[in-house]
Design a protein around this motif. Structure first.
Motif, PDB file in Angstrom:
ATOM      1  N   ALA A 175       6.934  99.546  61.937  1.00  0.00           N
ATOM      2  CA  ALA A 175       7.810 100.210  62.823  1.00  0.00           C
ATOM      3  C   ALA A 175       8.587  98.838  63.524  1.00  0.00           C
ATOM      4  N   GLU A 176       7.082  97.901  63.898  1.00  0.00           N
ATOM      5  CA  GLU A 176       7.339  96.761  64.930  1.00  0.00           C
ATOM      6  C   GLU A 176       7.752  95.258  64.069  1.00  0.00           C
ATOM      7  N   GLU A 177       7.998  95.729  62.526  1.00  0.00           N
ATOM      8  CA  GLU A 177       7.680  94.606  62.138  1.00  0.00           C
ATOM      9  C   GLU A 177       9.256  93.957  61.078  1.00  0.00           C
ATOM     10  N   ILE A 206      17.773  96.975  66.375  1.00  0.00           N
ATOM     11  CA  ILE A 206      16.920  98.338  67.093  1.00  0.00           C
ATOM     12  C   ILE A 206      17.418  99.873  66.008  1.00  0.00           C
ATOM     13  N   VAL A 236      12.434 102.381  65.048  1.00  0.00           N
ATOM     14  CA  VAL A 236      12.292 100.239  63.831  1.00  0.00           C
ATOM     15  C   VAL A 236      13.253  99.738  64.120  1.00  0.00           C
ATOM     16  N   LEU A 237      12.117  98.589  63.902  1.00  0.00           N
ATOM     17  CA  LEU A 237      12.636  96.868  64.305  1.00  0.00           C
ATOM     18  C   LEU A 237      13.528  96.938  62.728  1.00  0.00           C
ATOM     19  N   THR A 258      11.950 102.282  74.237  1.00  0.00           N
ATOM     20  CA  THR A 258      11.514 101.382  73.335  1.00  0.00           C
ATOM     21  C   THR A 258      11.825 100.808  72.440  1.00  0.00           C
ATOM     22  N   ALA A 259      12.914 101.138  72.193  1.00  0.00           N
ATOM     23  CA  ALA A 259      13.684 100.779  71.540  1.00  0.00           C
ATOM     24  C   ALA A 259      14.284  98.554  72.387  1.00  0.00           C
ATOM     25  N   GLU A 275      11.786  97.614  74.434  1.00  0.00           N
ATOM     26  CA  GLU A 275      10.590  96.388  74.649  1.00  0.00           C
ATOM     27  C   GLU A 275      10.844  95.858  72.595  1.00  0.00           C
ATOM     28  N   TYR A 276      10.478  96.785  72.150  1.00  0.00           N
ATOM     29  CA  TYR A 276      10.819  96.118  70.330  1.00  0.00           C
ATOM     30  C   TYR A 276      11.433  95.489  70.084  1.00  0.00           C
ATOM     31  N   LYS A 289      10.388  91.989  71.933  1.00  0.00           N
ATOM     32  CA  LYS A 289       9.619  91.157  71.808  1.00  0.00           C
ATOM     33  C   LYS A 289      10.334  90.227  70.655  1.00  0.00           C
ATOM     34  N   ALA A 290      11.662  90.573  69.810  1.00  0.00           N
ATOM     35  CA  ALA A 290      11.777  90.293  68.485  1.00  0.00           C
ATOM     36  C   ALA A 290      12.513  88.855  68.695  1.00  0.00           C
TER      37      ALA A 290
END
Length: 259
Positions: free
Chosen positions: A20-22, A161, A169-170, A211-212, A214-215, A218-219
């Motif tokens: 999901a975070e890749e 996202i 998902v990212l 959550t999106a 936060e993803y 980081k991305a």
């Protein structure tokens, strides 16, 4: 739009094998066009994007000139062969909208007050598209501006996202973008946390939205490092190509000092 395609399986693995975070693999090269003031080439998954910057130069037509600052004009274009179903050539409503939001994001970070009555022209050509092209275009354009030597507050990384099969998902791929539940492209300045672009298509709960974000944060930090690395690699290569001056013999140096 409904489909029988399983975008995320029971183990949380997506249709292309990512978690999901890749993110998809990202590669950026700066200074690829010699006739542009600045340029960048980007490959992000199956996306292939070329960005070129010209200027600052006199703004035409003159009625668009701003006596206090420069204007940033962006032209985003998807080539006819960039998608599987041939796209009709020329600008459409989507291209005009994306051109406008990218112009506004870039104008925020460029020190436009340094160039009154000027225009900074940014051209983004999508050579191959596979979802997330507006984020890819903005990311490449930011590197091209820096390559042109235009003073900026910072680089602008962007990423999308979304929500697919109920999972956040990212970096959406084409299937997740077409058949997913939501799409949230964002662009931000990692150093300050300022958000320069945010659009949403679909529905997210407040918890999913947080959550999106936060993803995405980081991305964007990861993309930011890749942007900086592309510029470093270009100028490291240029510095290696510069020949070092030949050392002056000691006798000649002493004669010059005596004079």
């Amino acid at each position: 739009m409904t489909t029988n395609i399983e975008l995320v399986n029971k183990d949380g693995i997506r249709i292309d094998g990512r978690t999901a975070e890749e993110m998809r693999p990202l590669k950026i090269e700066a200074g690829v066009l010699h006739n542009a003031d600045g340029s960048a080439y980007l490959e992000w998954g199956k996306n292939k994007v070329l960005a070129a910057v010209y200027g600052p130069r006199e703004c035409h037509p003159r009625h668009m000139q701003n006596p206090t600052k420069a204007i940033v004009q962006c032209k985003y274009n998807m080539l006819s062969f960039s998608v599987s179903d041939r796209k009709r050539p020329g600008p459409d409503r989507r291209s005009i909208e994306i051109s406008k939001i990218i112009s506004e994001a870039l104008e925020y970070v460029v020190f436009t007050e340094n160039y009154p009555r000027a225009s900074i022209d940014v051209y983004i050509e999508v050579l191959q598209a596979n979802a997330g092209t507006r984020c890819a275009g903005l990311t490449a354009a930011s590197v091209a501006l820096a390559d042109a030597g235009i003073p900026m507050r910072d680089l602008v990384p962007a990423v999308a996202i979304g929500k697919a099969d109920g999972h956040i998902v990212l970096d959406l791929n084409k299937e997740e973008d077409n058949f997913g539940n939501a799409d949230l492209p964002i662009a931000m300045i990692p150093r300050t946390g300022e958000v320069l672009l945010m659009q949403m298509d679909g529905h997210l709960t407040m918890e999913e939205f947080n959550t999106a974000l936060e993803y995405g944060k980081k991305a964007c930090e990861k993309v930011y490092e890749i942007q900086k690395d592309a510029l470093k690699r270009k100028y490291e290569i240029q510095s290696e190509d510069v020949e070092e001056p030949e050392p002056v013999p000691a006798e000649e140096a002493n004669e010059e000092s005596d004079e």
